[in-house]
Design a protein around this motif. Structure first.
Motif, PDB file in Angstrom:
ATOM      1  N   LYS A 242       0.945   3.780   2.012  1.00  0.00           N
ATOM      2  CA  LYS A 242       1.503   4.156   3.315  1.00  0.00           C
ATOM      3  C   LYS A 242       2.790   3.399   3.600  1.00  0.00           C
ATOM      4  O   LYS A 242       3.771   3.968   4.111  1.00  0.00           O
ATOM      5  CB  LYS A 242       0.469   3.886   4.410  1.00  0.00           C
ATOM      6  CG  LYS A 242       0.906   4.358   5.779  1.00  0.00           C
ATOM      7  CD  LYS A 242      -0.201   4.121   6.803  1.00  0.00           C
ATOM      8  CE  LYS A 242       0.238   4.592   8.190  1.00  0.00           C
ATOM      9  NZ  LYS A 242      -0.836   4.357   9.204  1.00  0.00           N
ATOM     10  N   THR A 243       2.821   2.117   3.250  1.00  0.00           N
ATOM     11  CA  THR A 243       4.026   1.319   3.463  1.00  0.00           C
ATOM     12  C   THR A 243       5.168   1.815   2.590  1.00  0.00           C
ATOM     13  O   THR A 243       6.316   1.921   3.042  1.00  0.00           O
ATOM     14  CB  THR A 243       3.739  -0.159   3.164  1.00  0.00           C
ATOM     15  OG1 THR A 243       2.670  -0.611   4.002  1.00  0.00           O
ATOM     16  CG2 THR A 243       4.975  -1.011   3.413  1.00  0.00           C
TER      17      THR A 243
ATOM     18  N   ILE B  87       3.489   7.434  -5.731  1.00  0.00           N
ATOM     19  CA  ILE B  87       2.723   7.227  -4.498  1.00  0.00           C
ATOM     20  C   ILE B  87       1.426   8.036  -4.525  1.00  0.00           C
ATOM     21  O   ILE B  87       0.351   7.538  -4.167  1.00  0.00           O
ATOM     22  CB  ILE B  87       3.578   7.612  -3.275  1.00  0.00           C
ATOM     23  CG1 ILE B  87       4.701   6.593  -3.071  1.00  0.00           C
ATOM     24  CG2 ILE B  87       2.713   7.678  -2.013  1.00  0.00           C
ATOM     25  CD1 ILE B  87       5.609   6.906  -1.913  1.00  0.00           C
TER      26      ILE B  87
ATOM     27  N   ARG C  61      -2.310   6.387  -4.503  1.00  0.00           N
ATOM     28  CA  ARG C  61      -3.338   6.708  -3.506  1.00  0.00           C
ATOM     29  C   ARG C  61      -4.638   7.135  -4.179  1.00  0.00           C
ATOM     30  O   ARG C  61      -5.733   6.757  -3.745  1.00  0.00           O
ATOM     31  CB  ARG C  61      -2.831   7.816  -2.585  1.00  0.00           C
ATOM     32  CG  ARG C  61      -1.810   7.347  -1.555  1.00  0.00           C
ATOM     33  CD  ARG C  61      -1.226   8.501  -0.796  1.00  0.00           C
ATOM     34  NE  ARG C  61      -0.343   8.059   0.284  1.00  0.00           N
ATOM     35  CZ  ARG C  61       0.505   8.845   0.926  1.00  0.00           C
ATOM     36  NH1 ARG C  61       0.569  10.132   0.607  1.00  0.00           N
ATOM     37  NH2 ARG C  61       1.269   8.361   1.888  1.00  0.00           N
TER      38      ARG C  61
ATOM     39  N   ALA D  56       5.551   4.830   1.427  1.00  0.00           N
ATOM     40  CA  ALA D  56       5.991   6.129   1.937  1.00  0.00           C
ATOM     41  C   ALA D  56       6.888   5.967   3.164  1.00  0.00           C
ATOM     42  O   ALA D  56       7.822   6.749   3.368  1.00  0.00           O
ATOM     43  CB  ALA D  56       4.778   6.993   2.271  1.00  0.00           C
ATOM     44  N   SER D  57       6.629   4.949   3.969  1.00  0.00           N
ATOM     45  CA  SER D  57       7.456   4.730   5.164  1.00  0.00           C
ATOM     46  C   SER D  57       8.861   4.243   4.812  1.00  0.00           C
ATOM     47  O   SER D  57       9.774   4.336   5.632  1.00  0.00           O
ATOM     48  CB  SER D  57       6.777   3.709   6.084  1.00  0.00           C
ATOM     49  OG  SER D  57       6.746   2.426   5.486  1.00  0.00           O
TER      50      SER D  57
ATOM     51  N   ASP E  62       0.837  -1.205   0.000  1.00  0.00           N
ATOM     52  CA  ASP E  62       0.000   0.000   0.000  1.00  0.00           C
ATOM     53  C   ASP E  62       0.870   1.252   0.000  1.00  0.00           C
ATOM     54  O   ASP E  62       2.080   1.207   0.261  1.00  0.00           O
ATOM     55  CB  ASP E  62      -0.971   0.018   1.183  1.00  0.00           C
ATOM     56  CG  ASP E  62      -0.254  -0.114   2.523  1.00  0.00           C
ATOM     57  OD1 ASP E  62       0.813   0.491   2.697  1.00  0.00           O
ATOM     58  OD2 ASP E  62      -0.774  -0.838   3.398  1.00  0.00           O
TER      59      ASP E  62
END
Length: 267
Positions: A209-210, A252, A256, A212-213, A207
Motif C-alpha cells: 500500500k505504501t 506490487i 501483495r 502504491a501511494s 508494504d
C-alpha cells in the motif's frame, strides 16, 4: 592473593596457548573458510566465462554482425559501419563475444552466489530464493530481448531517418558496441524491478500500500532513469521508462499475493 589470581588468569593451557588466543583463532577460522570458498567460486565463475568465450571466438565476427543488424538494416544502401581506431576491427568483435559469454554464464554465476549464501538461510528463505533466482535470470534475458527486438529497431530507424539528406550516416563500430551494451544492461536491470519490489514487500521493509501511494514519484524516477541510461531522445526514454513503471506495478501485485499467502515457520 590478588596477584596470585591475576597470574593464574593468564596461565597458558596445557597445550601452551592462552585461552583468549584460542577463542580469537576459533572466531577467525570460519571467516577464513568463507574467504577461501568465495575465492574458489569466483575462480570457477571466471573459468566458465573464459571457456564459453573460447568456444565462441571462431564466431566472433558473426556475433558482432548479429548485434549490429538492427542498425545495419536501416542504413542507406551502400553505407556501412566504420572504424576510427586502428585496433577497433580486431578488438570490437572479441569484446562483443566476451560480454555475450558473460551473459550466457549468468545462470552459473547466480548458482555460485546461491551456493555461497544458501547455508546461512532458513528453509522458508531457501524455498523463496530459488524461484527468485530463476525469475531474475529470465527477466534479465527478457529485458535484453526486448531491447534488441523492440527498442533497437525503433530508435535506430528514428536516428537514421532524422539525419539530413546531405549527411551520410557511418557509425563507428566501437561506439555502436558501447551504446548497445549500455542499453542491454539498462533494460536487463530494469526488468529486475518486480524482483526488487517483491523483496522490499516480502522483507517487511515497506508494504504494498505504501509503495502504491508513491506511484507518482516512481513514474518520475522511471523517466529520470530513462533520461540517464538511454540516448537523449524522448522515444528511447519512453521505451525504457514505461516498461519500468509497468514492471513496478507487476511487482506490487506479486508482493501483495506473497504477503497474503500463508508462510510456514522457519525450520
Amino acid at each position: 592473593m590478588s596477584d596470585q589470581r591475576g597470574n593464574e588468569s593468564h596461565q597458558p593451557n596445557q597445550d601452551g596457548h592462552q585461552p583468549d588466543q584460542d577463542s580469537h583463532q576459533d572466531s577467525q577460522q570460519p571467516f577464513i573458510d568463507h574467504l577461501i570458498e568465495l575465492r574458489d567460486r569466483l575462480l570457477r565463475t571466471l573459468l566458465v566465462v573464459v571457456a564459453i568465450f573460447a568456444c565462441m571466438v571462431p564466431f566472433a565476427a558473426d556475433i558482432y554482425d548479429f548485434v549490429a543488424d538492427p542498425l545495419q538494416e536501416r542504413l542507406v544502401e551502400g553505407a556501412g559501419m566504420i572504424a576510427t581506431e586502428v585496433t577497433s576491427p580486431f578488438f570490437t568483435p572479441f569484446k562483443t563475444t566476451f560480454v555475450l559469454a558473460f551473459f550466457i554464464a549468468i545462470p552459473f554465476v547466480l548458482y555460485q552466489a546461491w551456493a555461497f549464501i544458501a547455508p546461512g538461510l532458513y528453509q522458508k528463505e531457501k524455498r523463496f530464493a530459488v524461484p527468485l533466482v530463476v525469475s531474475s535470470v529470465l527477466l534479465f534475458y527478457a529485458g535484453m530481448a526486448f531491447a534488441y527486438y523492440v527498442v533497437f529497431p525503433i530508435i535506430f530507424e528514428f536516428f537514421v531517418s532524422s539525419a539530413h539528406a546531405d549527411i551520410k550516416v557511418l557509425p563507428d563500430i566501437s561506439r555502436y558496441l558501447d551504446l548497445v551494451l549500455k542499453l542491454f544492461f539498462a533494460f536487463g536491470f530494469a526488468f529486475e524491478i518486480p524482483i526488487a519490489t517483491v523483496l522490499l514487500i516480502w522483507s517487511g521493509a515497506v508494504d504494498a500500500k505504501t509503495l502504491a501511494s508513491k506511484r507518482a514519484y516512481v513514474i518520475v524516477g522511471c523517466f529520470v532513469m530513462g533520461m540517464l541510461l538511454t540516448p537523449p531522445d524522448v522515444i528511447s526514454q519512453s521505451l525504457l521508462a514505461i516498461p519500468m513503471w509497468l514492471l513496478f506495478e507487476v511487482g506490487i501485485l506479486l508482493g501483495r499475493w506473497i504477503k497474503s499467502s500463508p508462510r510456514e515457520e522457519s525450520a
